[in-house]
Design an enzyme around this catalytic site. Structure first.
Site: not given
Ligand code: 13P
Length: 250
Positions: A97, A173, A213
């Site tokens: 990110e 995610g 995840s």
């Protein structure tokens, strides 16, 4: 033997009060003698408040980012020594990110790694490929390239402090985890790269986490893979019950 390391990356979630409550719930459910290193990485604003709760417990404190300078006129940035000052032991560096939204590069990751190590912090260096890169068959080259570039001029002795987190971007995610076999294959490729750089003994000693995840229902088979030494957990680290179940994987 590599001690498994399970870390929670809380990202931009949790107020101070929520962070304190979550830490208290984790401490209440953690128990002892599980043989796993546990780390939580709250947002900067909550570090100082959770630190006293964690002193002398089985949970270490980590941050999610730092700046590579020791101090100075760098508005909005946080220095490595400031993280040490609030009790951090770990710091996540080069999360996808940050690479994606804040234009972090391999060279910048390398600068941050050196600054973290110089301050006595243990870096968790994140690497991972995008979906188009995986579909093009470039995943391994991209990831091992990130490992090599991120670790430029890091010594074999310093590698004792470094954790690597393999986080395929398409799995973050999304609920779309890498299969345990695909994750294992990439972890092995990373270990081979470490072997080329530092020799087999160092390569065998570095811990490589999987992230993307990770949930209570997939942690057991991920951790059963020989080269997966832990997990970097996002969403499932925000609730005590799911993070504790991950820490207590079978
Ligand atoms: P999720 O577990 O929410 O997919 O996030 C993974 C991650 O980015 C941890 O750093």
């Amino acid at each position: 033997m590599r001690t498994p390391i399970i870390a929670g990356n809380w990202k931009m979630y949790k107020t101070v009060g929520e962070a304190v409550d979550l830490v208290k719930a984790l401490l209440a459910g953690l128990g002892s003698g599980h043989g796993r290193e546990v780390v939580v990485c709250p947002p900067f604003t909550a570090l100082y408040a959770v630190r006293p709760l964690l002193v002398g417990t089985g949970i270490a404190l980590g941050a999610q980012n730092l700046y590579h300078e020791r101090e100075g006129a760098f508005t909005g940035e946080i220095a490595p020594g400031m993280l040490v000052d609030v009790g951090c032991r770990y710091v996540i560096i080069g999360h996808s990110e940050r690479r994606q939204y804040f234009t972090e590069t391999d060279a910048g990751v390398n600068r941050k790694l050196k600054a973290a190590l110089a301050a006595g912090l243990r870096p968790i260096m994140c690497v991972g490929e995008s979906k188009p890169q995986r579909d093009a068959g470039e995943a391994e080259a991209i990831v091992t390239g990130q490992v090599g570039a991120g670790l430029v001029d890091i010594s074999a002795a310093q590698m004792a402090e470094v954790v690597i987190a393999y986080e395929p971007i398409w799995a973050i995610g999304t609920g779309d985890t890498a299969t345990p076999a695909d994750a294992q294959a990439m972890h092995l490729a990373i270990r081979h790269t470490l072997g080329d750089m530092y020799g087999d003994a160092v390569a065998q000693s570095v811990r490589i986490q999987y992230g993307g995840s990770v949930k209570p229902d997939n942690i057991d088979e991920l951790m059963a893979q020989p080269d997966i030494d832990g997990a970097l957990v996002g969403g499932a680290s925000l609730k005590a019950d799911s993070f504790l179940r991950i820490v207590h994987y079978q």
